[in-house]
Motif scaffolding. Structure first.
Motif, mmCIF file in Angstrom:
data_model
loop_
_atom_site.group_PDB
_atom_site.id
_atom_site.type_symbol
_atom_site.label_atom_id
_atom_site.label_comp_id
_atom_site.label_asym_id
_atom_site.label_seq_id
_atom_site.Cartn_x
_atom_site.Cartn_y
_atom_site.Cartn_z
ATOM 1 N N SER A 41 45.035 36.170 39.083
ATOM 2 C CA SER A 41 45.653 34.789 39.369
ATOM 3 C C SER A 41 44.691 33.749 39.116
ATOM 4 N N CYS A 42 44.956 32.398 39.490
ATOM 5 C CA CYS A 42 44.202 31.254 39.239
ATOM 6 C C CYS A 42 43.356 31.064 40.747
ATOM 7 N N HIS A 43 44.068 31.319 41.805
ATOM 8 C CA HIS A 43 43.098 31.171 43.129
ATOM 9 C C HIS A 43 43.242 32.235 43.865
ATOM 10 N N ALA A 44 42.466 32.406 44.950
ATOM 11 C CA ALA A 44 42.676 33.534 45.799
ATOM 12 C C ALA A 44 43.851 33.258 46.563
ATOM 13 N N SER A 45 44.519 34.261 47.282
ATOM 14 C CA SER A 45 45.527 34.371 48.101
ATOM 15 C C SER A 45 47.063 33.874 47.511
ATOM 16 N N GLU A 46 47.046 34.408 45.997
ATOM 17 C CA GLU A 46 48.345 33.940 45.286
ATOM 18 C C GLU A 46 49.278 35.055 45.289
ATOM 19 N N VAL A 160 40.942 34.671 38.252
ATOM 20 C CA VAL A 160 40.243 33.958 37.048
ATOM 21 C C VAL A 160 39.491 32.599 37.412
ATOM 22 N N GLY A 161 40.376 31.792 38.057
ATOM 23 C CA GLY A 161 39.692 30.430 38.353
ATOM 24 C C GLY A 161 38.737 30.421 39.455
ATOM 25 N N VAL A 162 38.184 31.414 40.015
ATOM 26 C CA VAL A 162 37.343 31.308 40.972
ATOM 27 C C VAL A 162 35.721 32.183 40.224
ATOM 28 N N VAL A 163 36.207 32.991 39.644
ATOM 29 C CA VAL A 163 34.667 33.784 39.050
ATOM 30 C C VAL A 163 35.132 34.276 37.710
ATOM 31 N N ARG A 187 48.998 22.402 36.466
ATOM 32 C CA ARG A 187 49.402 22.968 34.967
ATOM 33 C C ARG A 187 47.885 23.257 34.293
ATOM 34 N N GLN A 188 47.206 22.130 34.380
ATOM 35 C CA GLN A 188 45.949 22.313 33.827
ATOM 36 C C GLN A 188 44.968 23.586 34.418
ATOM 37 N N GLU A 189 44.920 23.957 35.575
ATOM 38 C CA GLU A 189 44.455 25.116 36.021
ATOM 39 C C GLU A 189 44.819 26.293 35.271
ATOM 40 N N LEU A 190 46.265 26.308 35.133
ATOM 41 C CA LEU A 190 46.924 27.364 34.798
ATOM 42 C C LEU A 190 46.558 27.553 33.001
ATOM 43 N N LEU A 191 46.536 26.461 32.530
ATOM 44 C CA LEU A 191 46.147 26.373 31.018
ATOM 45 C C LEU A 191 44.722 26.964 30.929
ATOM 46 N N ASP A 192 43.883 26.601 31.797
ATOM 47 C CA ASP A 192 42.307 26.834 31.730
ATOM 48 C C ASP A 192 42.186 28.488 31.890
ATOM 49 N N VAL A 193 43.067 28.848 32.835
ATOM 50 C CA VAL A 193 42.768 30.345 32.906
ATOM 51 C C VAL A 193 43.677 31.097 31.776
ATOM 52 N N LYS A 194 44.603 30.238 31.179
ATOM 53 C CA LYS A 194 45.212 31.173 30.002
ATOM 54 C C LYS A 194 44.292 31.175 28.750
ATOM 55 N N GLY A 201 40.358 38.044 24.136
ATOM 56 C CA GLY A 201 40.937 39.023 23.190
ATOM 57 C C GLY A 201 42.134 39.812 24.042
ATOM 58 N N CYS A 202 42.365 39.526 25.003
ATOM 59 C CA CYS A 202 43.419 40.149 25.890
ATOM 60 C C CYS A 202 44.708 39.273 25.808
ATOM 61 N N PRO A 203 45.826 39.857 25.382
ATOM 62 C CA PRO A 203 46.993 38.840 25.364
ATOM 63 C C PRO A 203 47.746 38.823 26.702
ATOM 64 N N ILE A 204 48.396 37.796 27.089
ATOM 65 C CA ILE A 204 48.936 37.421 28.185
ATOM 66 C C ILE A 204 50.446 37.845 28.303
ATOM 67 N N LEU A 205 50.995 38.969 29.005
ATOM 68 C CA LEU A 205 52.189 39.361 29.132
ATOM 69 C C LEU A 205 53.194 38.407 29.662
ATOM 70 N N GLY A 206 52.590 37.800 30.737
ATOM 71 C CA GLY A 206 53.686 36.841 31.227
ATOM 72 C C GLY A 206 53.096 36.366 32.720
#
Length: 246
Positions: A41-46, A160-163, A187-194, A201-206
């Motif tokens: 996830s981007c953040h904790a507790s999602e 991902v957005g934490v560590v 949106r920018q946080e999700l783009l950064d994680v992506k 090298g790991c594809p994002i499934l969704g």
């Protein structure tokens, strides 16, 4: 094989079950080479651990063999929230951190759960700085060994957005699912994680939307409504168990 019982695992009702059945079906279309799947996830507790646990159970109930590796070595919630109970009644037996540190062998941290077809590798104990453990070859060896035994290996990783841990874990996986709390992640946080995951090298499934206000989402397309239901029932069970404790 050592045994592990999950003592706190509420059943999903019809709508929640259908949401996870749909997600399981979608995974089957990812291809037979996609077996090791990181969930983050981007953040904790999602809700990434909720997603991991219920996806494990759903896949097993559909007749597939599945293994869940709790790789959130900094702040895992699986042991406490789901009441993991080991053979001797303890709740803190050997797990992933012990194996990666060379304290025990691989077979000592792979447990058969009380869900037929479902294996688990619990976290073991929290580690302040687990990056060195996750980057050694033992972690990849564990995932590869499990992938030879089961149809899917699910890896519950830190946000991902934490560590940086998840980006390291992604290097050993075939695909990533991202749990996203509805109306909370920018949106920018999700783009950064992506971007960070794709650089590994790991594809994002969704992505899976979580904690959705279902009534406000009724006008959206069916695809998104399905995952909205999943999030709604996560919140429902949290409130239900809080009331029962009181």
């Amino acid at each position: 094989m050592k045994q592990l019982k999950i003592t706190k695992f509420p059943e999903l009702d019809y709508a929640g079950s259908e949401a996870f059945n749909t997600l399981s079906t979608n995974l089957s279309f990812a291809g037979e080479t996609v077996k090791k799947i990181m969930i983050t996830s981007c953040h904790a507790s999602e809700g990434k651990s909720y997603l991991s646990m219920n996806l494990m159970r759903t896949l097993a109930q559909r007749g597939m063999k599945v293994a869940l590796v709790d790789a959130d070595l900094r702040r895992s919630v699986v042991n406490a929230q789901y009441g993991l109970q080991f053979e001797d009644g303890r709740n803190d037996d050997k797990g992933l951190s012990h194996f990666l540190a060379g304290m025990v062998g691989m077979e000592e941290v792979i447990y058969q759960t009380d869900i037929p077809g479902a294996l688990m590798v619990p976290v073991g104990r929290d580690v302040p700085n687990p990056l060195a453990l996750l980057s050694n070859h033992h972690f990849k060896d564990l995932l590869d060994t499990l992938a030879q035994r089961v149809d899917y290996v699910l890896v519950d990783a830190a946000p991902v957005g934490v560590v940086i841990d998840a980006a390291e874990i992604a290097k050993s996986c075939d695909g990533t699912l991202i749990a996203v709390q509805y109306n909370d992640v920018r949106r920018q946080e999700l783009l950064d994680v992506k971007q960070q995951i794709e650089q590994s090298g790991c594809p994002i499934l969704g992505t899976v939307l979580n904690q959705v206000d279902y009534d406000s989402y009724l006008s959206r397309k069916y695809y998104y409504r399905t995952y909205g239901k999943y999030g709604y029932y996560n919140r429902y069970y949290k409130h239900k168990h809080a009331a029962e404790k009181k």
